[in-house]
Enzyme design. Structure first.
Site, PDB file in Angstrom:
ATOM      1  CB  CYS A 120      -0.948   0.004   1.184  1.00  0.00           C
ATOM      2  SG  CYS A 120      -0.139   0.277   2.759  1.00  0.00           S
ATOM      3  CB  CYS A 140       0.200   4.415   4.343  1.00  0.00           C
ATOM      4  SG  CYS A 140      -0.515   2.861   4.843  1.00  0.00           S
TER       5      CYS A 140
END
Length: 136
Positions: free
Chosen positions: A46, A48
């Protein structure tokens, strides 16, 4: 599961700075149950993880005081290893990315995904460095 060619560079971001990749539940058990401090990063594909978690882990790993071992498991890849790592993080719910510090097999510090999303890597690293200074 993701194609290995996709995650290999993401794995390397951590293994290139001293993290050891855990691929089995037994690997995780042996690492976390060892004497001393163990820093665990649940890695992820992902955004993040890319912009916040991995950079923060790398910054924290360079701290003067750091854990005896630094390990990583990859969510969406080695399910058995990830599930075992997460079992040590209870009562925190499973999340990725996530970071945990263990001392003599006991969880002493946890950073969940919601504490990673939207925060600068340096802020997360400072949090980790504080935990390293306290427990390592």
């Amino acid at each position: 599961m993701y194609p290995e060619y996709l995650v290999e560079p993401m794995r390397a971001e951590l293994t290139n700075v001293g993290f050891e990749e855990m691929k089995t539940a037994e690997d995780v058990d042996n690492a976390i149950s060892s004497k001393g401090t163990v820093f665990v990063v649940v890695n992820s594909v992902c955004g993040c993880a890319a912009s916040n978690a991995r950079p923060a882990a790398k910054l924290a790993a360079a701290n003067e005081k750091h854990p005896d071992k630094m390990i990583t498991v990859f969510a969406g890849m080695e399910k058995e290893a990830v599930d075992r790592a997460r079992s040590y993080m209870v009562p925190f719910p499973p999340s990725s990315p996530a970071m945990a510090l263990f001392k003599d097999g006991k969880l002493v510090h946890m950073i969940e995904r919601h504490q990673i999303e939207g925060r600068a890597a340096q802020m997360i690293a400072d949090n980790l460095k504080g935990a390293f200074d306290q427990y390592c």
